[in-house]
Design a protein around this motif. Structure first.
Motif, PDB file in Angstrom:
ATOM      1  N   CYS A   1       0.688  -1.210  -0.081  1.00 15.97           N
ATOM      2  CA  CYS A   1       0.147   0.202  -0.041  1.00 15.97           C
ATOM      3  C   CYS A   1       0.875   1.375   0.069  1.00 15.97           C
ATOM      4  N   GLY A   2       0.599   2.152  -1.099  1.00 14.94           N
ATOM      5  CA  GLY A   2       1.402   3.380  -1.061  1.00 14.94           C
ATOM      6  C   GLY A   2       2.594   3.338  -1.578  1.00 14.94           C
ATOM      7  N   LYS A   3       2.939   2.180  -2.267  1.00 13.20           N
ATOM      8  CA  LYS A   3       4.259   2.090  -2.951  1.00 13.20           C
ATOM      9  C   LYS A   3       4.101   1.172  -4.437  1.00 13.20           C
ATOM     10  N   GLY A   4       3.047   0.901  -4.300  1.00 12.41           N
ATOM     11  CA  GLY A   4       2.940  -0.176  -5.650  1.00 12.41           C
ATOM     12  C   GLY A   4       3.608  -1.345  -5.620  1.00 12.41           C
ATOM     13  N   ARG A   5       3.908  -2.004  -6.743  1.00  8.23           N
ATOM     14  CA  ARG A   5       4.651  -3.126  -6.845  1.00  8.23           C
ATOM     15  C   ARG A   5       5.999  -3.216  -6.276  1.00  8.23           C
ATOM     16  N   ILE A   6       6.551  -4.017  -5.423  1.00  8.21           N
ATOM     17  CA  ILE A   6       7.938  -3.801  -4.712  1.00  8.21           C
ATOM     18  C   ILE A   6       8.607  -4.853  -5.043  1.00  8.21           C
ATOM     19  N   LYS A   7       7.972  -5.991  -5.756  1.00  6.32           N
ATOM     20  CA  LYS A   7       8.862  -7.333  -6.105  1.00  6.32           C
ATOM     21  C   LYS A   7       8.183  -7.644  -7.212  1.00  6.32           C
ATOM     22  N   LYS A   8       8.759  -8.408  -8.312  1.00 14.46           N
ATOM     23  CA  LYS A   8       8.467  -9.287  -9.326  1.00 14.46           C
ATOM     24  C   LYS A   8       9.272 -10.173  -9.784  1.00 14.46           C
ATOM     25  N   SER A   9       8.850 -11.372  -9.819  1.00 18.30           N
ATOM     26  CA  SER A   9       9.760 -12.675  -9.924  1.00 18.30           C
ATOM     27  C   SER A   9       9.161 -13.748 -10.499  1.00 18.30           C
ATOM     28  N   GLY A  10      10.038 -14.384 -11.278  1.00 18.10           N
ATOM     29  CA  GLY A  10       9.395 -15.859 -11.821  1.00 18.10           C
ATOM     30  C   GLY A  10       9.665 -16.975 -10.635  1.00 18.10           C
ATOM     31  N   VAL A  11      10.154 -16.590  -9.777  1.00 17.86           N
ATOM     32  CA  VAL A  11      10.810 -17.539  -8.606  1.00 17.86           C
ATOM     33  C   VAL A  11       9.993 -16.976  -7.249  1.00 17.86           C
ATOM     34  N   PHE A  12       9.121 -18.359  -6.937  1.00 17.70           N
ATOM     35  CA  PHE A  12       8.189 -17.998  -5.655  1.00 17.70           C
ATOM     36  C   PHE A  12       8.996 -17.341  -4.512  1.00 17.70           C
ATOM     37  N   GLU A  13      10.182 -18.121  -4.069  1.00 19.31           N
ATOM     38  CA  GLU A  13      10.991 -17.818  -3.169  1.00 19.31           C
ATOM     39  C   GLU A  13      11.455 -16.483  -3.183  1.00 19.31           C
ATOM     40  N   ARG A  14      11.841 -15.899  -4.024  1.00 16.13           N
ATOM     41  CA  ARG A  14      12.074 -14.380  -4.146  1.00 16.13           C
ATOM     42  C   ARG A  14      11.265 -13.405  -3.712  1.00 16.13           C
ATOM     43  N   ALA A  15       9.959 -13.688  -4.568  1.00 18.01           N
ATOM     44  CA  ALA A  15       8.814 -12.761  -3.955  1.00 18.01           C
ATOM     45  C   ALA A  15       8.441 -13.059  -2.458  1.00 18.01           C
ATOM     46  N   PHE A  16       8.363 -14.241  -2.209  1.00 13.54           N
ATOM     47  CA  PHE A  16       7.859 -14.516  -0.828  1.00 13.54           C
ATOM     48  C   PHE A  16       8.970 -13.842   0.242  1.00 13.54           C
ATOM     49  N   GLU A  17      10.380 -14.069  -0.012  1.00 16.06           N
ATOM     50  CA  GLU A  17      11.401 -13.379   0.865  1.00 16.06           C
ATOM     51  C   GLU A  17      10.970 -11.899   1.014  1.00 16.06           C
ATOM     52  N   CYS A  18      10.712 -11.218  -0.147  1.00 17.84           N
ATOM     53  CA  CYS A  18      10.359  -9.952  -0.001  1.00 17.84           C
ATOM     54  C   CYS A  18       9.263  -9.646   1.074  1.00 17.84           C
ATOM     55  N   LEU A  19       8.096 -10.357   0.827  1.00 18.69           N
ATOM     56  CA  LEU A  19       7.109 -10.113   1.480  1.00 18.69           C
ATOM     57  C   LEU A  19       7.339 -10.459   2.879  1.00 18.69           C
ATOM     58  N   GLN A  20       8.124 -11.516   3.389  1.00 23.05           N
ATOM     59  CA  GLN A  20       8.452 -11.883   4.470  1.00 23.05           C
ATOM     60  C   GLN A  20       9.297 -10.857   5.331  1.00 23.05           C
ATOM     61  N   ALA A  21      10.243 -10.211   4.234  1.00 21.31           N
ATOM     62  CA  ALA A  21      10.865  -9.193   5.139  1.00 21.31           C
ATOM     63  C   ALA A  21      10.133  -7.989   5.597  1.00 21.31           C
ATOM     64  N   GLU A  22       9.080  -7.630   4.668  1.00 28.16           N
ATOM     65  CA  GLU A  22       8.300  -6.461   5.073  1.00 28.16           C
ATOM     66  C   GLU A  22       7.502  -6.803   6.064  1.00 28.16           C
ATOM     67  N   ILE A  23       7.148  -8.017   6.301  1.00 28.94           N
ATOM     68  CA  ILE A  23       6.171  -8.410   7.426  1.00 28.94           C
ATOM     69  C   ILE A  23       7.152  -8.446   8.777  1.00 28.94           C
ATOM     70  N   GLU A  24       8.270  -8.963   8.428  1.00 28.29           N
ATOM     71  CA  GLU A  24       9.028  -9.389   9.795  1.00 28.29           C
ATOM     72  C   GLU A  24       9.435  -7.615  10.210  1.00 28.29           C
ATOM     73  N   GLY A  25       9.659  -6.827   9.288  1.00 27.84           N
ATOM     74  CA  GLY A  25       9.905  -5.538   9.801  1.00 27.84           C
ATOM     75  C   GLY A  25       8.622  -4.844  10.720  1.00 27.84           C
ATOM     76  N   LEU A  26       7.440  -5.273  10.029  1.00 31.78           N
ATOM     77  CA  LEU A  26       6.080  -4.811  10.813  1.00 31.78           C
ATOM     78  C   LEU A  26       6.105  -5.444  12.268  1.00 31.78           C
ATOM     79  N   ILE A  27       6.632  -6.724  12.484  1.00 30.86           N
ATOM     80  CA  ILE A  27       6.589  -7.357  13.721  1.00 30.86           C
ATOM     81  C   ILE A  27       7.601  -6.916  14.684  1.00 30.86           C
ATOM     82  N   SER A  28       8.822  -6.729  13.987  1.00 36.54           N
ATOM     83  CA  SER A  28      10.035  -6.010  14.840  1.00 36.54           C
ATOM     84  C   SER A  28      10.005  -4.485  15.191  1.00 36.54           C
ATOM     85  N   GLY A  29       9.046  -3.760  14.551  1.00 34.74           N
ATOM     86  CA  GLY A  29       8.690  -2.588  14.742  1.00 34.74           C
ATOM     87  C   GLY A  29       9.775  -1.626  13.834  1.00 34.74           C
ATOM     88  N   ASP A  30      10.468  -2.014  13.030  1.00 32.54           N
ATOM     89  CA  ASP A  30      11.277  -1.378  11.987  1.00 32.54           C
ATOM     90  C   ASP A  30      10.437  -0.395  11.238  1.00 32.54           C
TER      91      ASP A  30
END
Length: 107
Positions: A78-107
């Protein structure tokens, strides 16, 4: 049916990874709602994460079939648009995971 999953290129394990990520965020109360929508005619699925049911989506993970056995994975924020595009699931998932982990840790 394993043959359908192999053809589509998106597995139950990948779906569970997206869902487990939501459950982890929900346990930390940074996300409280999610939706999963599939459009079989357009060969696209949306896994959407919300802070609250009545808010705009915070993240969206898009799974799109772009060829007979080729998938494209996209992450939108939200507010940024597409932040990752990949033909490999793991790469896109790692991007999403890092964003959500940042929310959890308060970064």
């Amino acid at each position: 049916n394993p043959n359908i999953q192999a053809h589509a290129g998106f597995t139950n394990a990948q779906f569970r990874a997206l869902d487990n990520l939501y459950c982890r965020a929900a346990a930390h109360k940074v996300l409280r709602y999610r939706t999963v929508n599939c459009n079989f005619e357009e060969k696209v699925a949306y896994y959407t994460y919300y802070v609250h049911e009545k808010h705009s989506p915070l993240f969206q993970f898009v799974i799109r079939q772009v060829g007979p056995s080729t998938m494209m994975y996209e992450v939108y924020k939200c507010g940024k648009g597409r932040i990752k595009k990949s033909g490999v699931f793991e790469r896109a998932f790692e991007c999403l995971q890092a964003e959500i982990e940042g929310l959890i840790s308060g970064d």
